[in-house]
Design a protein around this motif. Structure first.
Motif, PDB file in Angstrom:
ATOM      1  N   ASP A  55      11.003  54.947  31.782  1.00  0.00           N
ATOM      2  CA  ASP A  55       9.797  55.749  31.582  1.00  0.00           C
ATOM      3  C   ASP A  55       9.195  56.108  32.938  1.00  0.00           C
ATOM      4  O   ASP A  55       8.716  55.234  33.651  1.00  0.00           O
ATOM      5  N   THR A  56       9.242  57.387  33.291  1.00  0.00           N
ATOM      6  CA  THR A  56       8.646  57.853  34.547  1.00  0.00           C
ATOM      7  C   THR A  56       7.297  58.530  34.317  1.00  0.00           C
ATOM      8  O   THR A  56       6.649  58.939  35.274  1.00  0.00           O
ATOM      9  N   ASN A  57       6.872  58.624  33.069  1.00  0.00           N
ATOM     10  CA  ASN A  57       5.642  59.330  32.731  1.00  0.00           C
ATOM     11  C   ASN A  57       4.443  58.393  32.856  1.00  0.00           C
ATOM     12  O   ASN A  57       4.216  57.549  31.997  1.00  0.00           O
ATOM     13  N   ALA A  77      11.019  60.110  28.198  1.00  0.00           N
ATOM     14  CA  ALA A  77      11.548  58.755  28.390  1.00  0.00           C
ATOM     15  C   ALA A  77      13.006  58.742  27.961  1.00  0.00           C
ATOM     16  O   ALA A  77      13.459  59.644  27.257  1.00  0.00           O
ATOM     17  N   GLY A  78      13.727  57.721  28.386  1.00  0.00           N
ATOM     18  CA  GLY A  78      15.135  57.626  28.034  1.00  0.00           C
ATOM     19  C   GLY A  78      15.573  56.184  27.856  1.00  0.00           C
ATOM     20  O   GLY A  78      14.820  55.241  28.129  1.00  0.00           O
ATOM     21  N   ILE A  79      16.808  56.033  27.402  1.00  0.00           N
ATOM     22  CA  ILE A  79      17.422  54.720  27.206  1.00  0.00           C
ATOM     23  C   ILE A  79      18.632  54.630  28.128  1.00  0.00           C
ATOM     24  O   ILE A  79      19.470  55.534  28.154  1.00  0.00           O
ATOM     25  N   HIS A 107       9.731  65.683  31.954  1.00  0.00           N
ATOM     26  CA  HIS A 107      10.339  66.379  30.819  1.00  0.00           C
ATOM     27  C   HIS A 107      11.804  66.719  31.074  1.00  0.00           C
ATOM     28  O   HIS A 107      12.523  67.069  30.145  1.00  0.00           O
ATOM     29  N   VAL A 108      12.252  66.611  32.319  1.00  0.00           N
ATOM     30  CA  VAL A 108      13.657  66.832  32.667  1.00  0.00           C
ATOM     31  C   VAL A 108      14.437  65.508  32.566  1.00  0.00           C
ATOM     32  O   VAL A 108      15.644  65.501  32.353  1.00  0.00           O
ATOM     33  N   LEU A 109      13.745  64.392  32.679  1.00  0.00           N
ATOM     34  CA  LEU A 109      14.366  63.065  32.659  1.00  0.00           C
ATOM     35  C   LEU A 109      15.365  62.865  31.521  1.00  0.00           C
ATOM     36  O   LEU A 109      16.475  62.374  31.762  1.00  0.00           O
TER      37      LEU A 109
END
Length: 140
Positions: A124-126, A51-53, A93-95
């Motif tokens: 969040d793409t997971n 995930a990222g911000i 996991h590359v995101l």
């Protein structure tokens, strides 16, 4: 000059679809409790490998455009070496290399200094992890 530090964890339910979740109101509530009328920095961090911000415009299609761009750059197929979870999960996991797991933002007079159309968002793409934690930390 006095320095203040406060931290708190948000619990965010993202569900089982790819999402961009606007955290701006949560950040503002956190600052209202901890920043007073002070200046400083707000750090937003998601302690997850998938995930990222992001700081972007929401509600006008930009959030959907971001997910579409990520899907084009990181297709959910079998090309990924990391293969546990749903098909194509390796791309999740590359995101964080493209959407980092953190953002540090200015706080002036106790208020988050964002541009007119900017929002703080959890990306969040997971689809395999429906619950996330986001740590908010204020240093003033």
């Amino acid at each position: 000059m006095s320095h203040a530090f406060a931290t708190s964890v948000l619990h965010v339910v993202t569900g089982t679809t790819e999402t961009v979740t606007d955290l701006t109101a949560d950040c503002e509530r956190f600052l209202a409790r901890h920043a007073g009328s002070g200046d400083g920095l707000l750090n937003v961090f998601v302690p997850h490998a998938t995930a990222g911000i992001a700081v972007l415009e929401t509600g006008a299609g930009s959030d959907d455009d971001l997910l579409a761009a990520l899907h084009a750059l990181l297709p959910a197929d079998d090309r990924w070496q990391h293969r546990h979870g749903s098909p194509g999960h390796g791309r999740d996991h590359v995101l964080p290399a493209l959407v980092p797991p953190h953002a540090t933002l200015p706080v002036i007079g106790g208020r988050l200094e964002l541009g007119t159309w900017q929002s703080v968002c959890l990306v969040d793409t997971n689809k395999d992890n429906p619950e996330r934690q986001v740590r908010l930390s204020f240093l003033g």
